[in-house]
Motif scaffolding. Structure first.
Motif, PDB file in Angstrom:
ATOM      1  N   TYR B   6       0.870  -1.213  -0.217  1.00 42.60           N
ATOM      2  CA  TYR B   6      -0.173   0.024   0.066  1.00 42.60           C
ATOM      3  C   TYR B   6       0.904   1.100  -0.020  1.00 42.60           C
ATOM      4  CZ  TYR B   6      -2.911   3.594   1.727  1.00 42.60           C
ATOM      5  OH  TYR B   6      -3.777   4.906   1.763  1.00 42.60           O
ATOM      6  N   ARG B   7       2.020   1.098   0.939  1.00 42.69           N
ATOM      7  CA  ARG B   7       2.783   2.480   1.027  1.00 42.69           C
ATOM      8  C   ARG B   7       3.415   2.529  -0.694  1.00 42.69           C
ATOM      9  NH1 ARG B   7       6.026   0.604   5.952  1.00 42.69           N
ATOM     10  NH2 ARG B   7       4.452   0.856   7.274  1.00 42.69           N
ATOM     11  N   GLN B   8       3.751   1.480  -1.176  1.00 44.36           N
ATOM     12  CA  GLN B   8       4.568   1.559  -2.371  1.00 44.36           C
ATOM     13  C   GLN B   8       3.675   1.971  -3.379  1.00 44.36           C
ATOM     14  OE1 GLN B   8       5.850  -2.346  -3.172  1.00 44.36           O
ATOM     15  NE2 GLN B   8       7.637  -2.083  -2.080  1.00 44.36           N
ATOM     16  N   VAL B   9       2.222   1.877  -3.414  1.00 46.76           N
ATOM     17  CA  VAL B   9       1.021   2.069  -4.251  1.00 46.76           C
ATOM     18  C   VAL B   9       1.031   3.449  -3.976  1.00 46.76           C
ATOM     19  CG1 VAL B   9      -1.352   2.141  -4.702  1.00 46.76           C
ATOM     20  CG2 VAL B   9       0.092   0.056  -4.820  1.00 46.76           C
ATOM     21  N   ARG B  10       0.956   4.209  -2.731  1.00 43.05           N
ATOM     22  CA  ARG B  10       0.947   5.408  -2.492  1.00 43.05           C
ATOM     23  C   ARG B  10       1.806   6.367  -3.033  1.00 43.05           C
ATOM     24  NH1 ARG B  10       0.129   6.640   3.890  1.00 43.05           N
ATOM     25  NH2 ARG B  10       2.245   6.394   3.884  1.00 43.05           N
ATOM     26  N   VAL B  11       3.224   6.135  -2.998  1.00 39.90           N
ATOM     27  CA  VAL B  11       4.122   6.583  -3.538  1.00 39.90           C
ATOM     28  C   VAL B  11       4.086   6.965  -5.059  1.00 39.90           C
ATOM     29  CG1 VAL B  11       6.769   6.651  -3.807  1.00 39.90           C
ATOM     30  CG2 VAL B  11       5.987   6.099  -1.674  1.00 39.90           C
ATOM     31  N   LEU B  12       3.521   5.872  -5.630  1.00 40.21           N
ATOM     32  CA  LEU B  12       3.465   5.837  -7.061  1.00 40.21           C
ATOM     33  C   LEU B  12       2.425   6.971  -7.357  1.00 40.21           C
ATOM     34  CD1 LEU B  12       3.787   2.163  -8.319  1.00 40.21           C
ATOM     35  CD2 LEU B  12       4.915   4.025  -9.145  1.00 40.21           C
ATOM     36  N   VAL B  13       1.402   6.991  -6.458  1.00 46.72           N
ATOM     37  CA  VAL B  13       0.202   7.623  -6.943  1.00 46.72           C
ATOM     38  C   VAL B  13       0.601   9.229  -6.626  1.00 46.72           C
ATOM     39  CG1 VAL B  13      -2.104   8.653  -5.905  1.00 46.72           C
ATOM     40  CG2 VAL B  13      -1.648   5.953  -6.541  1.00 46.72           C
ATOM     41  N   VAL B  14       1.147   9.537  -5.635  1.00 50.17           N
ATOM     42  CA  VAL B  14       1.777  11.113  -5.289  1.00 50.17           C
ATOM     43  C   VAL B  14       2.504  11.307  -6.449  1.00 50.17           C
ATOM     44  CG1 VAL B  14       3.311  12.155  -3.963  1.00 50.17           C
ATOM     45  CG2 VAL B  14       1.461  10.683  -2.788  1.00 50.17           C
ATOM     46  N   PHE B  15       3.535  10.437  -6.674  1.00 50.67           N
ATOM     47  CA  PHE B  15       4.469  10.828  -8.030  1.00 50.67           C
ATOM     48  C   PHE B  15       3.565  11.179  -9.246  1.00 50.67           C
ATOM     49  CE2 PHE B  15       8.234  11.026 -10.305  1.00 50.67           C
ATOM     50  CZ  PHE B  15       8.083  10.291 -11.499  1.00 50.67           C
ATOM     51  N   GLY B  40      -5.769  10.631  -8.744  1.00 46.94           N
ATOM     52  CA  GLY B  40      -5.067  10.193  -7.550  1.00 46.94           C
ATOM     53  C   GLY B  40      -5.752   9.782  -6.324  1.00 46.94           C
ATOM     54  N   MET B  41      -6.907  10.604  -5.819  1.00 49.28           N
ATOM     55  CA  MET B  41      -7.804  10.205  -4.729  1.00 49.28           C
ATOM     56  C   MET B  41      -8.422   8.884  -4.846  1.00 49.28           C
ATOM     57  SD  MET B  41      -9.056  14.182  -3.618  1.00 49.28           S
ATOM     58  CE  MET B  41     -10.305  13.677  -2.485  1.00 49.28           C
ATOM     59  N   LEU B  42      -9.132   8.947  -6.096  1.00 46.68           N
ATOM     60  CA  LEU B  42      -9.692   7.714  -6.325  1.00 46.68           C
ATOM     61  C   LEU B  42      -8.771   6.331  -6.345  1.00 46.68           C
ATOM     62  CD1 LEU B  42     -12.193   8.792  -9.121  1.00 46.68           C
ATOM     63  CD2 LEU B  42     -12.899   7.948  -7.034  1.00 46.68           C
ATOM     64  N   PHE B  43      -7.551   6.542  -6.718  1.00 47.46           N
ATOM     65  CA  PHE B  43      -6.822   5.287  -6.649  1.00 47.46           C
ATOM     66  C   PHE B  43      -6.264   4.930  -5.475  1.00 47.46           C
ATOM     67  CE2 PHE B  43      -5.425   3.114 -10.310  1.00 47.46           C
ATOM     68  CZ  PHE B  43      -5.445   4.033 -11.648  1.00 47.46           C
ATOM     69  N   LEU B  44      -6.247   6.116  -4.687  1.00 45.79           N
ATOM     70  CA  LEU B  44      -5.628   5.739  -2.953  1.00 45.79           C
ATOM     71  C   LEU B  44      -6.863   4.992  -2.439  1.00 45.79           C
ATOM     72  CD1 LEU B  44      -3.656   8.711  -2.001  1.00 45.79           C
ATOM     73  CD2 LEU B  44      -2.934   6.538  -2.076  1.00 45.79           C
ATOM     74  N   ALA B  45      -8.080   5.561  -2.762  1.00 44.83           N
ATOM     75  CA  ALA B  45      -9.263   5.275  -1.655  1.00 44.83           C
ATOM     76  C   ALA B  45      -9.380   3.618  -2.268  1.00 44.83           C
ATOM     77  CB  ALA B  45     -10.472   6.129  -2.438  1.00 44.83           C
ATOM     78  N   LEU B  46      -9.333   3.472  -3.345  1.00 45.47           N
ATOM     79  CA  LEU B  46      -9.508   1.835  -3.898  1.00 45.47           C
ATOM     80  C   LEU B  46      -8.207   1.096  -3.427  1.00 45.47           C
ATOM     81  CD1 LEU B  46     -11.082   0.420  -6.190  1.00 45.47           C
ATOM     82  CD2 LEU B  46      -8.945   0.642  -7.654  1.00 45.47           C
TER      83      LEU B  46
END
Lengths: 89, 140
Positions: B6-15, B40-46
Protein backbone atom coordinates in the motif's frame (compact mmCIF):
# COMPACT_ATOMS: atom_id res chain seq x y z
CA UNK A 1 21.56 -2.31 43.79
CA UNK A 2 22.04 -0.01 40.91
CA UNK A 3 18.81 1.46 39.71
CA UNK A 4 18.68 2.66 36.14
CA UNK A 5 16.33 5.49 35.25
CA UNK A 6 14.92 5.13 31.80
CA UNK A 7 12.13 7.65 31.85
CA UNK A 8 13.27 9.40 28.70
CA UNK A 9 13.50 6.22 26.68
CA UNK A 10 10.35 4.36 27.52
CA UNK A 11 6.67 5.00 27.42
CA UNK A 12 6.49 5.41 31.20
CA UNK A 13 3.39 6.53 32.97
CA UNK A 14 5.01 6.48 36.40
CA UNK A 15 6.27 9.52 38.25
CA UNK A 16 8.61 7.54 40.51
CA UNK A 17 12.10 8.16 39.22
CA UNK A 18 13.50 5.09 40.96
CA UNK A 19 11.61 2.58 38.83
CA UNK A 20 13.49 0.67 36.20
CA UNK A 21 12.14 -1.85 33.77
CA UNK A 22 13.81 -4.76 32.08
CA UNK A 23 12.43 -7.62 30.05
CA UNK A 24 13.55 -11.06 29.06
CA UNK A 25 11.66 -11.09 25.81
CA UNK A 26 14.72 -12.00 23.77
CA UNK A 27 15.44 -14.96 26.04
CA UNK A 28 11.90 -16.33 25.80
CA UNK A 29 11.83 -15.71 22.07
CA UNK A 30 15.05 -17.70 21.65
CA UNK A 31 13.69 -20.49 23.85
CA UNK A 32 10.68 -20.79 21.57
CA UNK A 33 12.83 -20.43 18.43
CA UNK A 34 10.91 -17.47 17.07
CA UNK A 35 12.19 -14.63 14.95
CA UNK A 36 11.14 -11.08 15.76
CA UNK A 37 8.87 -11.13 12.72
CA UNK A 38 7.17 -14.34 13.83
CA UNK A 39 6.68 -13.10 17.37
CA UNK A 40 5.31 -9.80 16.08
CA UNK A 41 2.79 -11.61 13.96
CA UNK A 42 1.66 -13.79 16.87
CA UNK A 43 1.07 -10.86 19.22
CA UNK A 44 -0.32 -8.50 16.58
CA UNK A 45 2.34 -5.80 16.45
CA UNK A 46 5.07 -4.78 14.04
CA UNK A 47 8.59 -6.20 14.06
CA UNK A 48 9.85 -2.73 14.99
CA UNK A 49 7.76 -2.83 18.16
CA UNK A 50 9.23 -6.18 19.20
CA UNK A 51 12.70 -4.82 18.51
CA UNK A 52 11.97 -1.70 20.56
CA UNK A 53 10.68 -3.76 23.49
CA UNK A 54 13.75 -6.01 23.47
CA UNK A 55 16.03 -2.99 23.35
CA UNK A 56 14.22 -1.48 26.38
CA UNK A 57 13.25 1.51 24.29
CA UNK A 58 9.53 0.93 24.50
CA UNK A 59 7.41 -0.23 27.43
CA UNK A 60 4.46 -2.26 26.15
CA UNK A 61 0.93 -1.69 27.36
CA UNK A 62 -0.55 -3.97 29.99
CA UNK A 63 -2.64 -5.77 27.41
CA UNK A 64 0.33 -6.46 25.20
CA UNK A 65 2.44 -7.57 28.15
CA UNK A 66 -0.23 -10.07 29.15
CA UNK A 67 -0.47 -11.29 25.56
CA UNK A 68 3.27 -11.91 25.48
CA UNK A 69 3.23 -13.75 28.82
CA UNK A 70 0.29 -15.85 27.70
CA UNK A 71 2.02 -16.75 24.45
CA UNK A 72 5.09 -18.02 26.31
CA UNK A 73 2.89 -19.67 28.96
CA UNK A 74 4.59 -17.89 31.82
CA UNK A 75 3.63 -15.25 34.36
CA UNK A 76 3.97 -11.65 33.32
CA UNK A 77 6.55 -11.04 36.09
CA UNK A 78 8.82 -13.65 34.53
CA UNK A 79 9.00 -11.70 31.27
CA UNK A 80 8.87 -8.12 32.56
CA UNK A 81 10.88 -7.14 35.60
CA UNK A 82 10.36 -3.94 37.52
CA UNK A 83 12.93 -2.81 40.04
CA UNK A 84 12.94 0.05 42.46
CA UNK A 85 9.97 1.99 43.75
CA UNK A 86 8.80 2.27 47.34
CA UNK A 87 7.42 -1.23 47.89
CA UNK A 88 10.14 -3.46 46.57
CA UNK A 89 9.69 -6.96 48.02
CA UNK B 1 -2.67 -6.11 -0.27
CA UNK B 2 -0.40 -5.65 2.73
CA UNK B 3 0.83 -2.47 4.36
CA UNK B 4 4.15 -2.40 2.50
CA UNK B 5 2.52 -2.68 -0.93
CA UNK B 6 0.00 0.00 0.00
CA UNK B 7 2.87 2.37 0.84
CA UNK B 8 4.51 1.65 -2.52
CA UNK B 9 1.22 2.30 -4.31
CA UNK B 10 0.82 5.53 -2.37
CA UNK B 11 4.27 6.73 -3.43
CA UNK B 12 3.44 5.93 -7.06
CA UNK B 13 0.12 7.75 -6.89
CA UNK B 14 1.73 10.82 -5.30
CA UNK B 15 4.40 10.82 -8.00
CA UNK B 16 1.74 10.49 -10.70
CA UNK B 17 -0.32 13.34 -9.26
CA UNK B 18 2.82 15.46 -8.98
CA UNK B 19 3.66 14.93 -12.63
CA UNK B 20 0.10 15.76 -13.70
CA UNK B 21 0.13 18.91 -11.57
CA UNK B 22 3.45 20.00 -13.10
CA UNK B 23 2.07 19.50 -16.63
CA UNK B 24 -1.15 21.32 -15.76
CA UNK B 25 0.85 24.26 -14.39
CA UNK B 26 2.90 24.46 -17.59
CA UNK B 27 -0.22 24.32 -19.73
CA UNK B 28 -2.18 26.50 -17.30
CA UNK B 29 -4.96 23.96 -17.32
CA UNK B 30 -7.23 23.94 -14.28
CA UNK B 31 -9.18 20.98 -15.65
CA UNK B 32 -6.08 18.81 -15.95
CA UNK B 33 -4.98 19.52 -12.40
CA UNK B 34 -8.47 18.76 -11.07
CA UNK B 35 -8.60 15.53 -13.05
CA UNK B 36 -5.16 14.53 -11.73
CA UNK B 37 -6.10 15.16 -8.11
CA UNK B 38 -9.44 13.38 -8.38
CA UNK B 39 -7.85 10.39 -10.12
CA UNK B 40 -5.14 10.19 -7.48
CA UNK B 41 -7.68 10.33 -4.68
CA UNK B 42 -9.78 7.62 -6.29
CA UNK B 43 -6.76 5.35 -6.74
CA UNK B 44 -5.74 5.85 -3.12
CA UNK B 45 -9.26 5.20 -1.86
CA UNK B 46 -9.42 2.00 -3.92
CA UNK B 47 -6.01 0.83 -2.71
CA UNK B 48 -6.89 1.60 0.89
CA UNK B 49 -10.14 -0.34 0.65
CA UNK B 50 -8.18 -3.43 -0.41
CA UNK B 51 -5.60 -3.10 2.35
CA UNK B 52 -5.70 -4.36 5.89
CA UNK B 53 -3.85 -1.62 7.68
CA UNK B 54 -2.95 -2.48 11.20
CA UNK B 55 -1.68 0.19 13.52
CA UNK B 56 0.23 -1.21 16.44
CA UNK B 57 0.36 0.48 19.85
CA UNK B 58 3.89 1.78 19.50
CA UNK B 59 2.93 3.54 16.25
CA UNK B 60 -0.13 5.02 18.00
CA UNK B 61 2.01 6.25 20.89
CA UNK B 62 4.50 7.86 18.51
CA UNK B 63 1.70 9.61 16.61
CA UNK B 64 0.12 10.87 19.84
CA UNK B 65 3.41 12.26 21.09
CA UNK B 66 4.16 13.83 17.69
CA UNK B 67 0.71 15.48 17.62
CA UNK B 68 1.22 16.73 21.17
CA UNK B 69 4.60 18.18 20.31
CA UNK B 70 3.25 19.78 17.13
CA UNK B 71 0.47 21.46 19.08
CA UNK B 72 2.85 22.54 21.84
CA UNK B 73 5.10 24.25 19.29
CA UNK B 74 2.53 25.54 16.82
CA UNK B 75 -0.06 27.12 19.12
CA UNK B 76 2.34 29.35 21.08
CA UNK B 77 4.24 30.22 17.90
CA UNK B 78 1.21 31.58 16.09
CA UNK B 79 -0.06 33.18 19.30
CA UNK B 80 3.20 35.05 19.77
CA UNK B 81 3.29 35.79 16.05
CA UNK B 82 -0.19 37.28 16.24
CA UNK B 83 0.81 39.42 19.21
CA UNK B 84 3.98 40.63 17.50
CA UNK B 85 2.03 41.52 14.36
CA UNK B 86 -0.90 43.21 16.09
CA UNK B 87 0.84 45.06 18.91
CA UNK B 88 2.95 47.45 16.78
CA UNK B 89 -0.10 48.27 14.65
CA UNK B 90 -2.22 49.24 17.61
CA UNK B 91 0.53 50.94 19.56
CA UNK B 92 1.02 53.35 16.66
CA UNK B 93 4.69 52.74 16.07
CA UNK B 94 6.10 54.79 13.21
CA UNK B 95 7.05 51.81 11.12
CA UNK B 96 3.39 51.04 10.55
CA UNK B 97 2.14 54.60 10.51
CA UNK B 98 2.62 55.08 6.79
CA UNK B 99 0.36 52.13 5.97
CA UNK B 100 3.00 50.25 3.99
CA UNK B 101 2.62 47.15 6.11
CA UNK B 102 -1.13 47.26 6.47
CA UNK B 103 -1.45 43.61 5.46
CA UNK B 104 0.46 42.63 8.59
CA UNK B 105 -2.50 43.60 10.75
CA UNK B 106 -4.75 41.29 8.72
CA UNK B 107 -2.17 38.53 9.02
CA UNK B 108 -1.98 39.10 12.77
CA UNK B 109 -5.77 38.82 13.05
CA UNK B 110 -5.74 35.55 11.10
CA UNK B 111 -3.01 34.18 13.38
CA UNK B 112 -4.94 35.29 16.48
CA UNK B 113 -8.14 33.56 15.38
CA UNK B 114 -6.17 30.48 14.39
CA UNK B 115 -4.56 30.33 17.83
CA UNK B 116 -7.96 30.66 19.49
CA UNK B 117 -9.36 27.95 17.23
CA UNK B 118 -6.52 25.59 18.12
CA UNK B 119 -7.00 26.19 21.84
CA UNK B 120 -10.76 25.66 21.51
CA UNK B 121 -10.28 22.37 19.64
CA UNK B 122 -7.76 21.19 22.23
CA UNK B 123 -10.12 22.07 25.10
CA UNK B 124 -13.08 20.33 23.46
CA UNK B 125 -11.14 17.19 22.57
CA UNK B 126 -9.59 17.06 26.05
CA UNK B 127 -13.05 17.34 27.63
CA UNK B 128 -14.45 14.64 25.35
CA UNK B 129 -11.56 12.23 25.90
CA UNK B 130 -11.55 12.88 29.64
CA UNK B 131 -15.18 11.80 29.81
CA UNK B 132 -14.59 8.86 27.50
CA UNK B 133 -11.75 7.51 29.62
CA UNK B 134 -13.63 7.79 32.88
CA UNK B 135 -12.49 11.11 34.29
CA UNK B 136 -14.66 13.51 36.24
CA UNK B 137 -16.73 11.03 38.24
CA UNK B 138 -17.67 11.57 41.89
CA UNK B 139 -15.32 10.06 44.42
CA UNK B 140 -16.94 7.03 46.12
Amino acid sequence: MEVAVMKNKQNLSYDDENLSFRNKLKVFRAMHELTQEQLAEKIGVSRQTVNAIEADKYLPSLGLAFKIAKLFKVKIEEVFVCRGGTDES
Amino acid sequence: MDDKKYRQVRVLVVFFVGVIMAISLLRESFLLSTAGIVTGMLFLALARSKTSISLDEREKTIREKAANLTYAIFAPTIGIGAFLLLFPTHSGLSVFAKGEFYYLESLGMVFAYLALFLIAIYALSYHFLNKKYGGGGDEE
